[in-house]
Design an enzyme around this catalytic site. Structure first.
Site, mmCIF file in Angstrom:
data_model
loop_
_atom_site.group_PDB
_atom_site.id
_atom_site.type_symbol
_atom_site.label_atom_id
_atom_site.label_comp_id
_atom_site.label_asym_id
_atom_site.label_seq_id
_atom_site.Cartn_x
_atom_site.Cartn_y
_atom_site.Cartn_z
ATOM 1 N N HIS A 186 0.752 -1.094 0.249
ATOM 2 C CA HIS A 186 0.183 -0.030 0.333
ATOM 3 C C HIS A 186 0.822 1.537 0.164
ATOM 4 C CE1 HIS A 186 -0.618 0.441 4.839
ATOM 5 N NE2 HIS A 186 0.620 0.208 4.182
ATOM 6 N N GLU A 187 0.328 2.610 -0.397
ATOM 7 C CA GLU A 187 0.783 3.603 -0.410
ATOM 8 C C GLU A 187 2.174 3.427 -1.954
ATOM 9 O OE1 GLU A 187 -0.437 6.486 0.344
ATOM 10 O OE2 GLU A 187 -1.456 4.887 1.933
ATOM 11 N N GLY A 188 1.618 2.880 -2.393
ATOM 12 C CA GLY A 188 3.154 2.687 -3.364
ATOM 13 C C GLY A 188 3.437 1.098 -3.312
#
Lengths: 600, 600
Positions: free
Chosen positions: A450-452
């Protein structure tokens, strides 16, 4: 849990914040003038206690009783709300915000340290607060005064919660393919239609309202990053007097059922599908944040902070898993050491075995290193925002740009590995749900996604952050490492040896970076970006460990000896991993590029 | 699932078994004379179909509806029994057993290949069969004719099931601390008392009876490995006519709830606690297997086979996770490649991204390499048991001794990592329970723990297998590698380069091995045994990949190109990991040994 020292080590936090990062010096600056070491300490005390007393106790329950959809409503573990309410009561949700917004103007570095307690205790429950804070800060930075009053202040009070709605079912990492549309209505608001995926905290009844920040397309394009804007789309409209109005057309389509991080409800949301039609309008009512077309830029502005938080959460999970496996290894008798096989002697504790110690040192090096790195970066955020002179501020920003992909990805990768080692130290018991470590392992597995994802941050680091401004970012980082190395000349053989190893690795990293940047073909140049991210990460961490060695000074208690052993471990066992990675990068290997997928 | 090619690649199995290991040649030997390539093929066909049709469909259900204790009885997913009954009907439970026992006298290498289908489809359900077969073979090797008739034949028919009861709550890896006692009764049977922990398949109602093989202590000692004997302790006594008699005093104390592998019920059993008292006797009735005091030796005799099975199961899990992530990567569109960022173009499938290919090649190199290694070892078992001349048989045994810790541990470590990469290829979807890979990841996490932890096998390899008989084991392995290298001289630059890299690594391994064996202090010598295991593992796998390159000959289809790309990946990305590990070993690093645990 009686002792918050199974969550994090307060002694380590004090060392990192005060002996190393000298956060007390920040109180000389106007923004932090009302603070002092004692207010910092008091806040950390409150967080440690709250994390231990209100967050840790329901961590397992939120996992086993994951959020359910009952009659179209999300039913959460009932322990979540009181914990978040208690957190809101402390004022920590607005800890770093301006006084004029009711904030504490706490340095970001202290705030991140306080956040780590909650993440270690219960990352799923803390997730709601983290999202709310991130959402608030974005609106504070880019929204109007009315938007701040209407949406942010209630979030700071814990009455509203926030989300970030970026991904869509057909576009996870690829925001250029966002399809959600926003159409300008006659009243100056927008009407949004589209589906958002992977929305954490997307629906629940933890408070009075949910403030969605939604990335959507205003123009005629069907793809591309231009024309993407950010909109506030509340679950319930908010009247001018702040009271809750009509239901907006945001519909919960379903829940995602995950491997871990289960307590944070993860949703698919439909915007403007006609389920609810506020004022008879078609589409969910949204309010543009700032100017049209600025959506991605606004997001990236807050991304550094969010990615640091992910790194800190990863570190916190690795940290508590380390402390729990250490406690287990100290008390669990098992077998005998080589050369002392007399079975008439009692079994020795696990911690007496060299391989168990190796696994504990590895965990310690990952967890303490990751926490130190994320705190260092948060200190840079403070520098960027409050340095008295512009060049210092700009330099902090430059370092942050290049360090953020590492501060997000390195803890995510290695503290996950640390939680796996924590299971291994527990043996068969660690594989059962009677111990905490298997949950930490499952929760941690989200962090490289998550978040990249790991791969996205790798491309960001090699393809953008190290090459932008003619390589100024990697040059600044290299200067910092060289400055640290230069400061070690009189600090004894162990520190000098560490500095020498780091110096070689650093020089090689710079060399390989230049070679890659000079290559004309982006596909070849970036083919092994993930290895670059990993090698750069290990080198940065060797530097962070050297920084800690220096900060220890001539301290020689058990704490200092533990740090020195761990730094030695990192230098001997971990740093050497980078040489073959950098060699492979330098060889411009095209194995993956030349592959025909039909051969797989 | 319509296609068993999401479980394993039959093309790869055919390549490994026939083109490489030439298992057809085995049919020249008397034991296998009734077999032919077509019987081997037919058995693999049956297994692939059965795995796909009866095992794979309930893999997820066995995970979500894990075994429960209801009114003192174990309730399993009802799909398990029909699958095992179908497996028993094929005769595969006695596949490798003698004709005179109703067996098929199938080579072990073919049997292991057939087992891999079931492990890929549903490792938890297959676990029951695996344990039953292991138990049967031990009794066949060491038990009496009466024991074979009474207990083994019903296991071969699938009417009885088997367990191995070694660990105890206070002694997991440390069998010297076994406390369960066996007292000789007047009737020549034994009475057992004690508690056994981590007993897979320890209680259930899948058949008529459960045959426990229990390690217990007959002498007066309270610890040590001498005096440990092995006993058959059936759940129900078996009358002379084979009918089921009285309940024996084996009591289910509780179930362990695990991270994965949930479908295989894992139990705590109490022996002789008086819950059931057959014939009024105190203690559970047990029958000595072979001679007293031979328990450990008997166990180790079958351990090679069991550890190979664990390695093969690990390989199978990594294999199916690879194939599933490959299928996903081929169909899921996501983003664009560097240099082709035009957002007006459609998104490309994941498999077009270099980093996704890297993760797929890594998985392929682990899964295919691990499967190849375990098959190679199973072929050695056949050689050990059926080679026409004694020296060949002895040499196979020597190679097996040194390769078994690697064949168990390497797949366990790297195919676990492979399942993690399979999640990563799926992105957020891989973190949900809507896809299989998260379960494969959780199931795989057991492999480095059970049947000897990673650290135990490391001590076994460095402290025993490579040093015994004056280093004959490592020397034999080195000879095999050199023989392979010598066979590559005319096979082109890629094969030669692979051979040259392997040759350097092999020579360094031998050098470091000698240096370690020569060190007088066992604590220092063994301090980094895990790194030794890992370095030796990667070198052995580089050799296995070279063997496959040679076996490809001048074949140049997609399959062969895929193998060559994967071998190249392994040589370029994986093999270089060993240099720093061997350097650290050569430095006789004492970081872990000199550490005072109080510093942690």
């Amino acid at each position: 849990m009686k002792d918050s020292n199974e969550l994090l080590s307060r002694a380590d936090l004090d060392f990192l914040l005060h002996d190393w990062l000298r956060v007390g010096d920040l109180t000389d600056r106007p923004r932090f003038a009302e603070h002092s070491r004692s207010t910092f300490d008091a806040i950390l005390d409150v967080c440690a206690d709250l994390a231990r007393d209100r967050f840790a106790p329901h961590n397992r329950r939120s996992d086993t009783e994951e959020p359910k959809l009952v009659d179209g409503r999300v039913r959460l573990n009932p322990d979540v709300r009181p914990a978040l309410d208690a957190l809101a009561e402390t004022g920590l949700l607005s800890a770093t915000a301006d006084h004029q917004l009711g904030g504490l103007q706490l340095p970001r570095v202290v705030h991140l340290a306080s956040a780590a307690w909650f993440a270690a205790a219960n990352v799923s429950t803390y997730g709601y607060a983290m999202l709310t804070v991130a959402n608030s800060h974005l609106i504070c930075a880019h929204g109007s005064a009315d938007q701040i009053n209407r949406f942010v202040l209630p979030m700071f009070e814990g009455r509203f919660h926030g989300t970030m709605c970026l991904s869509e079912p057909q576009a996870g990492s690829s925001l250029a393919d966002t399809m959600t549309r926003a159409r300008l209505a006659d009243d100056g608001t927008y009407r949004l239609t589209g589906t958002k995926m992977w929305i954490s905290g997307g629906d629940h009844e933890l408070g009075e309202n949910i403030v969605h920040l939604v990335l959507a397309r205003t123009g005629a394009e069907t793809s591309g990053v231009r024309g993407l804007s950010l909109f506030i789309v509340p679950k319930f409209l908010v009247e001018d007097d702040g009271s809750i109005g009509e239901r907006n057309d945001v519909t919960l389509v379903g829940l995602n059922h995950k491997l871990g991080f289960r307590g944070t409800v993860n949703t698919v949301l439909s915007f403007g599908d006609g389920t609810h039609q506020p004022g008879g309008a078609a589409g969910a009512i949204g309010y543009l944040v700032g100017a049209p077309g600025e959506g991605l830029a606004q997001m990236f502005h807050m991304m550094n902070a969010v990615r640091l938080e992910v790194g800190a959460c990863a570190a916190a999970l690795g940290y508590t898993a380390y402390l729990k496996s250490l406690a287990y290894a100290r008390t669990r008798p098992q077998g005998r050491t080589p050369g002392a096989k007399d079975a008439n002697l009692p079994q020795v504790p696990l911690v007496e075995h060299a391989d168990i110690r190796r696994m504990l040192l590895a965990q310690k090096s990952y967890a303490e290193g990751a926490l130190a790195l994320t705190l260092y970066c948060a200190r840079l955020l403070d520098e960027q925002e409050t340095a008295p002179e512009q060049p210092e501020s700009a330099r902090a920003g430059l370092l942050l740009d290049v360090l953020t992909p590492i501060a997000k990805s390195w803890p995510s990768q290695w503290c996950l590995h640390g939680t796996s080692l924590a299971i291994q130290v527990h043996g068969g018991y660690g594989y059962t749900r009677d111990y905490d470590v298997e949950q930490h392992y499952r929760d941690s597995r989200l962090n490289p996604i998550h978040e990249g994802t790991h791969g996205i941050h790798a491309l960001d680091l090699l393809g953008r952050k190290t090459s932008m401004q003619d390589g100024a970012g990697i040059e600044a980082l290299d200067e910092e490492m060289r400055r640290t190395i230069a400061a070690t000349s009189s600090l004894g053989p162990e520190v000098s040896a560490h500095a020498a190893d780091l110096d070689r690795a650093r020089a090689r990293l710079v060399e390989v970076t230049r070679l890659l940047h000079a290559h004309p073909d982006p596909v070849t140049r970036l083919a092994n970006a993930s290895l670059y991210l990993e090698a750069a990460g290990h080198i940065v961490l060797a530097w962070i460990w050297l920084e800690q060695l220096i900060a220890l000074g001539d301290r020689d208690d058990a704490f200092a000896r533990g740090k020195r052993s761990t730094a030695h471990y990192f230098r001997s066992y971990e740093l050497p991993r980078v040489a073959p990675q950098l060699d492979l990068l330098a060889s411009l290997d095209r194995t993956t590029v030349d592959l025909d997928p039909a051969w797989l």
